[in-house]
Design an enzyme around this catalytic site. Structure first.
Site: not given
Ligand code: NAP
Length: 247
Positions: A21, A66, A92, A144, A157, A161, A190
């Site tokens: 998705r 993953v 991704n 990001s 997070y 990144k 996004i």
């Protein structure tokens, strides 16, 4: 089945992690429409993965978490054994965590780092074996804006990144002589499920900070993959796709 627009071009093989998705699924669809064979990796959303596989040409879905090395190895080996080469890897898969440093547990930090960063180490480690032998390949890490600027209450997070972008630069130097390029795409905000926790009013406030005054679309990220694929002199770069949010 959608028409395969690139059917006369020799097929490249791509692996896209976490692509059931959101941004990943749009990348899979874009690559399929442009004549690639695509291995769609997912973890939990098997129905969504199946739907894409059934409606787009040359898409093969495979479940793998993953964050686990053994499962990543199986994913990469599956693609190589089935198709004989791997031309493009897109890291991704990712999860977010909005918590203060005090509320962030050791387990939280481990989970974010394993899913967002270790996963890319695992895939790059495995795929580079094949790409070095082929003397060709391209790896794209979806990082990001927060890896560049840091985000309040999203430390884990942001760290994951920033680590991806460092991986991009290091591996671009290490693997360049083997004709392997490594780049990052660093999106701003996004329109995917990842941001569904934001209320309409919070979203409106965010958009006031963005020069183009809106969130981005998944296709605006996916088109960057084709741009980077089509420019063989670009490597080690962090391509920011954020409507001018970080100027
Ligand atoms: P999303 O809509 O939440 O989708 C996340 C995808 O990652 C899903 O397909 C999910 O698969 C997969 N995934 C999660 N954990 C996994 C695991 N352990 N193993 C395999 N797959 C896993 O997210 P998105 O917004 O499309 O984000 C995609 C990437 O872009 C992420 O790396 C994210 O950090 C980055 N990004 C997003 C934004 C944004 O505003 N949306 C901004 C900057 C960067 P299952 O459903 O099958 O588990």
């Amino acid at each position: 089945m959608e028409e395969n627009l690139g059917k006369n071009i020799p097929k490249k093989v791509a692996i896209v992690t976490g692509s059931s998705r959101g941004i990943g699924s749009e990348i899979v669809k874009t690559l399929s429409k442009n004549g690639y064979i695509v291995v769609l990796n997912y973890n939990k959303s098997n129905n969504l993965a199946e739907e894409i596989e059934n409606n787009f040409a040359n898409v093969y879905s495979l479940q793998a978490d993953v964050s686990k090395y053994d499962e990543v190895k199986q994913l990469i080996d599956y693609a190589y054994n089935k198709f004989g080469h791997i031309d493009l890897l897109i890291n991704n898969a990712g999860i977010d965590l909005v918590k203060t440093i005090n509320d962030t547990t050791i387990e939280d930090f481990d989970n974010i780092l394993k899913t967002n960063l270790y996963s890319a180490f695992y895939t790059c480690k495995e795929v580079s074996n094949y790409m070095i032998n082929q003397k060709s390949g391209h790896i794209i890490n979806i990082s990001s804006i927060w890896g560049i600027t840091g985000a309040s209450c999203e430390m884990a997070y942001s760290v994951s990144k920033a680590g991806l972008d460092a991986m991009t630069k290091s591996l671009a130097k290490e693997l360049g002589p083997s004709n392997i390029r490594v780049n990052s795409i660093a999106p701003g905000i996004i329109n995917t499920e990842m941001n569904s926790f934001l209320s309409d009013s919070e979203m409106e406030e965010l958009c006031k900070e963005i020069p183009v005054a809106r969130v981005g679309t998944t296709s605006e990220v996916a088109s960057c993959v084709l741009f980077l694929e089509n420019n063989p002199y670009i490597t080690g770069q962090i391509l920011q796709v954020n409507g001018g949010w970080n100027i």
